[in-house]
Design an enzyme around this catalytic site. Structure first.
Site, mmCIF file in Angstrom:
data_model
loop_
_atom_site.group_PDB
_atom_site.id
_atom_site.type_symbol
_atom_site.label_atom_id
_atom_site.label_comp_id
_atom_site.label_asym_id
_atom_site.label_seq_id
_atom_site.Cartn_x
_atom_site.Cartn_y
_atom_site.Cartn_z
ATOM 1 N N HIS A 58 0.804 -1.225 0.000
ATOM 2 C CA HIS A 58 0.000 0.000 0.000
ATOM 3 C C HIS A 58 0.840 1.280 0.000
ATOM 4 C CE1 HIS A 58 -4.482 0.942 0.984
ATOM 5 N NE2 HIS A 58 -4.026 1.671 -0.006
ATOM 6 N N ASP A 88 -9.836 -0.646 3.647
ATOM 7 C CA ASP A 88 -8.713 -1.258 4.361
ATOM 8 C C ASP A 88 -9.188 -1.887 5.660
ATOM 9 O OD1 ASP A 88 -5.905 -1.597 5.342
ATOM 10 O OD2 ASP A 88 -5.491 -0.069 3.813
ATOM 11 N N HIS A 101 -7.035 -1.949 7.973
ATOM 12 C CA HIS A 101 -6.182 -1.171 8.869
ATOM 13 C C HIS A 101 -6.361 0.327 8.595
ATOM 14 C CE1 HIS A 101 -4.362 -5.114 7.845
ATOM 15 N NE2 HIS A 101 -4.256 -5.202 9.165
ATOM 16 N N ASP A 142 -3.726 2.538 8.207
ATOM 17 C CA ASP A 142 -2.635 3.046 7.346
ATOM 18 C C ASP A 142 -2.355 4.517 7.617
ATOM 19 O OD1 ASP A 142 -2.622 0.521 6.318
ATOM 20 O OD2 ASP A 142 -3.107 1.076 4.253
ATOM 21 N N HIS A 163 4.135 0.873 4.645
ATOM 22 C CA HIS A 163 2.795 0.527 4.132
ATOM 23 C C HIS A 163 1.705 0.725 5.194
ATOM 24 C CE1 HIS A 163 2.299 -4.063 5.217
ATOM 25 N NE2 HIS A 163 2.896 -3.419 6.178
ATOM 26 N N ASP A 199 -7.326 -1.803 -0.580
ATOM 27 C CA ASP A 199 -6.450 -2.812 0.013
ATOM 28 C C ASP A 199 -7.241 -4.109 0.098
ATOM 29 O OD1 ASP A 199 -4.928 -4.443 1.766
ATOM 30 O OD2 ASP A 199 -4.045 -2.661 2.704
ATOM 31 N N ASP A 232 -6.941 -6.545 1.781
ATOM 32 C CA ASP A 232 -7.155 -7.091 3.132
ATOM 33 C C ASP A 232 -8.443 -6.587 3.779
ATOM 34 O OD1 ASP A 232 -6.615 -4.662 4.525
ATOM 35 O OD2 ASP A 232 -4.511 -5.181 4.824
ATOM 36 N N GLU A 276 -1.654 -4.970 -1.999
ATOM 37 C CA GLU A 276 -1.375 -5.987 -0.968
ATOM 38 C C GLU A 276 -1.712 -7.413 -1.392
ATOM 39 O OE1 GLU A 276 0.437 -5.425 1.631
ATOM 40 O OE2 GLU A 276 0.325 -3.251 1.950
HETATM 41 MN MN LIG Z 1 -3.515 -0.796 3.516
#
Ligand SMILES: [Mn+2]
Length: 324
Positions: free
Chosen positions: A120, A147, A149, A151, A164, A251, A253, A296
């Site tokens: 990312h 995402d 997360h 980030d 990232h 992302d 994820d 990712e």
């Molecule tokens: Mn990310």
């Protein structure tokens, strides 16, 4: 986006549809933002999953394919001392510069810029490119970031020093100076033009960072309670109806690892298969999507290239593929 009157709405939709009939594919196998070298194989896995022909199937032309050179950093682990809070910054800055230029050229050519990662950290460059493009035209753009997360760490808060985990903060003007000031200005995007969707795994300091950022966040609980349609509408409304384009930073994820196992930092409890598609279909409906990051993907952790195939499907949805 507030709904304009029917006549002007269809005019906008028509001109946007014409503008966006071509894409530029930017392959950025960057792995320097974290310890997961397998993300460098992401572009290859998506090519194997027939990225180009699947885009052409939708009636788009592929204007150009750009390969971004990423330097080898064989001693990445040696940069893992706790004294260093952002790793590989000079190398990431060089890659970001190249990505920014490729994305800006793609937009200048009237194409949709699709940047395929890689981790990312590539969003530092892609968002810089988008931002430079709109800045020269004195126009606004919005950013929707999917995402698990945040980030949104800075070198001061990051437990790992992995860049990232920082690209959102960098785009908002916080972080290592050489990355923040890419293309000579900062911030790249205003927080009020941003939404962060799907979060469920934040570092300790990130909870406050997200709350204080001014970005509109939606956790997985929000997704559970309100559904993708409602939160996407809220995100677009908050970003504002006066934008000239949307950047989507996706992302993989954000998706549940049962559906998308081939990612570097998986986190249970993510988007279902349909939620992933629906979110992008709703954004495509606005006819405002001008640039997309897909990041990712880690083929070394994937099962039979399933996540790469899903990623290609998602590109189609973001470009406006409908079931009917
Ligand atoms: Mn990310």
């Amino acid at each position: 986006m507030s709904a304009p009157k029917a006549s002007s709405s269809s005019l906008v939709a028509n001109s946007a549809a014409k503008l966006n009939r071509s894409v530029t594919l930017i392959y950025c196998p960057i792995h320097l933002g974290g310890p997961h070298a397998g993300v460098a194989l992401g572009p290859g896995a998506m090519k194997v999953a027939r990225l180009v022909s699947r885009i052409k199937d939708l009636g788009y032309t592929v204007h150009k394919e750009v390969e971004i050179a990423v330097p080898e950093v064989l001693t990445w682990w040696e940069k893992s001392t706790s004294a260093i809070h952002s790793r590989c910054v000079p190398e990431i800055a060089a890659v970001s510069q190249a990505v920014a230029q490729a994305v800006e050229e793609a937009l200048e050519a009237g194409t949709v810029a699709i940047t395929i990662g890689g981790d990312h950290s590539l969003a530092i460059g892609s968002i810089a490119g988008v931002s430079s493009y709109y800045r020269k035209r004195k126009e606004e753009f919005g950013l929707v970031w999917f995402d698990a997360h945040g980030d949104i760490n800075t070198p001061a808060t990051s437990p790992s020093g992995n860049v990232h985990g920082m690209p959102f903060a960098i785009s908002l003007g916080q972080g290592d100076e050489s990355l923040v000031n890419l293309n000579g200005f900062s911030p790249k995007v205003q927080a009020k033009r941003c939404s962060l969707i799907g979060i469920r795994d934040l570092d300790q300091a990130e909870t406050d960072l997200v709350r204080d950022s001014g970005v509109l966040p939606f956790t997985m609980r929000d997704v559970d309670e309100q559904g993708i349609k409602k939160i996407t509408e809220q995100a677009l409304q908050s970003i504002g109806g006066d934008i000239h384009g949307l950047h989507v930073s996706f992302d993989l994820d954000v998706i549940d690892p049962d559906v998308a196992p081939g990612v570097s930092t998986d986190s249970r409890g993510g988007f279902t298969y349909r939620e992933s598609h629906f979110a992008l279909e709703l954004l495509a409906d606005t006819k405002m999507v001008r640039s997309i990051d897909i990041v990712e993907l880690n083929p070394t952790l994937d099962i039979k290239n399933r996540t790469a195939q899903l990623a290609v499907d998602l590109v189609q949805s973001a470009l406006g593929k409908n079931i009917l």
